[in-house]
Motif scaffolding. Sequence first.
Motif, PDB file in Angstrom:
ATOM      1  N   ALA A  86     -13.503   0.320  -1.899  1.00 23.44           N
ATOM      2  CA  ALA A  86     -13.794   0.623  -3.306  1.00 23.44           C
ATOM      3  C   ALA A  86     -13.222  -0.458  -4.220  1.00 23.44           C
ATOM      4  O   ALA A  86     -13.870  -0.874  -5.186  1.00 23.44           O
ATOM      5  CB  ALA A  86     -13.212   1.989  -3.674  1.00 23.44           C
ATOM      6  N   VAL A  87     -12.036  -0.941  -3.885  1.00 24.68           N
ATOM      7  CA  VAL A  87     -11.412  -1.971  -4.743  1.00 24.68           C
ATOM      8  C   VAL A  87     -12.282  -3.223  -4.775  1.00 24.68           C
ATOM      9  O   VAL A  87     -12.524  -3.799  -5.845  1.00 24.68           O
ATOM     10  CB  VAL A  87      -9.992  -2.319  -4.210  1.00 24.68           C
ATOM     11  N   GLU A  90     -15.517  -2.638  -6.770  1.00 21.99           N
ATOM     12  CA  GLU A  90     -15.253  -2.691  -8.224  1.00 21.99           C
ATOM     13  C   GLU A  90     -14.985  -4.119  -8.677  1.00 21.99           C
ATOM     14  O   GLU A  90     -15.467  -4.546  -9.734  1.00 21.99           O
ATOM     15  CB  GLU A  90     -14.048  -1.793  -8.558  1.00 21.99           C
ATOM     16  N   THR A  91     -14.246  -4.861  -7.874  1.00 27.76           N
ATOM     17  CA  THR A  91     -13.936  -6.259  -8.220  1.00 27.76           C
ATOM     18  C   THR A  91     -15.211  -7.091  -8.318  1.00 27.76           C
ATOM     19  O   THR A  91     -15.420  -7.832  -9.276  1.00 27.76           O
ATOM     20  CB  THR A  91     -13.000  -6.869  -7.141  1.00 27.76           C
ATOM     21  N   ALA A  93     -18.339  -6.029  -8.642  1.00 25.65           N
ATOM     22  CA  ALA A  93     -19.204  -5.559  -9.736  1.00 25.65           C
ATOM     23  C   ALA A  93     -18.740  -6.159 -11.062  1.00 25.65           C
ATOM     24  O   ALA A  93     -19.557  -6.612 -11.878  1.00 25.65           O
ATOM     25  CB  ALA A  93     -19.200  -4.037  -9.804  1.00 25.65           C
ATOM     26  N   ALA A  94     -17.426  -6.195 -11.282  1.00 27.82           N
ATOM     27  CA  ALA A  94     -16.892  -6.766 -12.531  1.00 27.82           C
ATOM     28  C   ALA A  94     -17.185  -8.268 -12.606  1.00 27.82           C
ATOM     29  O   ALA A  94     -17.501  -8.788 -13.680  1.00 27.82           O
ATOM     30  CB  ALA A  94     -15.391  -6.503 -12.617  1.00 27.82           C
ATOM     31  N   ALA A 122     -15.744   4.253  -0.882  1.00 25.74           N
ATOM     32  CA  ALA A 122     -16.310   3.214  -1.758  1.00 25.74           C
ATOM     33  C   ALA A 122     -17.720   3.563  -2.236  1.00 25.74           C
ATOM     34  O   ALA A 122     -18.275   2.877  -3.097  1.00 25.74           O
ATOM     35  CB  ALA A 122     -16.341   1.878  -1.016  1.00 25.74           C
ATOM     36  N   ALA A 125     -18.266   3.991  -5.988  1.00 25.45           N
ATOM     37  CA  ALA A 125     -18.217   2.718  -6.730  1.00 25.45           C
ATOM     38  C   ALA A 125     -19.514   1.929  -6.529  1.00 25.45           C
ATOM     39  O   ALA A 125     -19.982   1.253  -7.450  1.00 25.45           O
ATOM     40  CB  ALA A 125     -17.012   1.900  -6.279  1.00 25.45           C
ATOM     41  N   LYS A 128     -21.991   3.761  -8.900  1.00 22.55           N
ATOM     42  CA  LYS A 128     -21.708   3.706 -10.345  1.00 22.55           C
ATOM     43  C   LYS A 128     -21.448   2.304 -10.884  1.00 22.55           C
ATOM     44  O   LYS A 128     -21.709   2.027 -12.048  1.00 22.55           O
ATOM     45  CB  LYS A 128     -20.491   4.591 -10.661  1.00 22.55           C
ATOM     46  N   GLU A 129     -20.883   1.431 -10.038  1.00 22.99           N
ATOM     47  CA  GLU A 129     -20.488   0.103 -10.546  1.00 22.99           C
ATOM     48  C   GLU A 129     -21.416  -1.008 -10.054  1.00 22.99           C
ATOM     49  O   GLU A 129     -21.745  -1.917 -10.821  1.00 22.99           O
ATOM     50  CB  GLU A 129     -19.055  -0.244 -10.079  1.00 22.99           C
TER      51      GLU A 129
END
Length: 266
Positions: A86-87, A90-91, A93-94, A122, A125, A128-129
């Motif tokens: 998941a981390v 998210e990383t 996606a950002a 994950a 994420a 959504k991300e």
Amino acid sequence: MSGAPPLCLTVAGSDSGGGAGIQADLKTMLALGVHGMSVVTAVTAQNSLGVRGVWELPAEAVTAQYRAVVDDIGVRAVKTGMLSSAVLVETVAALLATTDAPAVVDPVGVSKHGDALLAASALEAVRKELLPRATVATPNLDEVAQLTGVSVHDEDGMRRAADAVLGYGPQWALIKGGHLAAHGGEAVDLLTDGTEERWLRAPRYDNRHTHGTGCTLASAIAAGLAQGLTVPESVTAAKEYVTGAIAAGFALGGGIGPVDHAWRRR
Ligand SMILES: Nc1ncnc2c1ncn2[C@@H]1O[C@H](COP(=O)(O)OP(=O)(O)OP(=O)(O)O)[C@@H](O)[C@H]1O
Ligand SMILES: Cc1ncc(COP(=O)(O)O)c(N)n1
């Protein structure tokens, strides 16, 4: 001195066996005439029999690789593959949100051998991300089931799957029917943006050496986008490339061999 070829970046895991992941992506990009660059998310110890181990990189290392490439060299298209946690989802996606380039998101879940390449934690994420950042999302049928709960058994099911995936926000969904049980000898995929629907049909090869098909297809799409093709043009060209690579897939080790990325040169 000639100009640089179009610039294409893969954000994915390393496959030591060379058939999938970063290695498949860079070979595909070379074969299709773009300059391939890489952000490694995880290192796998992997061969034709399966995945022996996974070592995920820290988010900081993923961000540093991405920034090093994009801030200086630049990029015309990005492909994402194995993101592991998941981390890292998210990383990445950002990071995609900071980049003005189309993104092909292959939401890699498990390997051909059933080894997990993405933590169950994950999935949210990814929904959504990551999917909202995708120009094209390329789930296979197992990934569709995991992400949307839609289980696909026929072409109608592929339509419902595409709608469900589009519900998370990618511009296009490419539902890969490679795992659909024998379909009149065809390997059928569905590409749609919710208004336009294109069925991509190719001969299905009875070849067990298909390690890396999904990575190869997604990278080939990214290569087409980097060259300025539209999404339907890129996907059509990529399907033709992966079909040839599957037809030429070869035995390696004691298990499932890779597709042949260099099939057009042999
Ligand atoms: N036996 C086959 N013959 C021809 N085309 C195939 C075959 N198997 C899969 N394909 C095609 O290969 C592409 C990748 O599809 P697939 O469903 O295998 O993806 P994937 O499961 O994500 O791949 P991977 O298992 O490498 O992650 C699709 O275009 C699919 O139709
Ligand atoms: C690092 C990495 N990324 C992706 C795959 C999926 O490919 P396949 O489903 O063909 O095993 C993999 N096995 N390894």
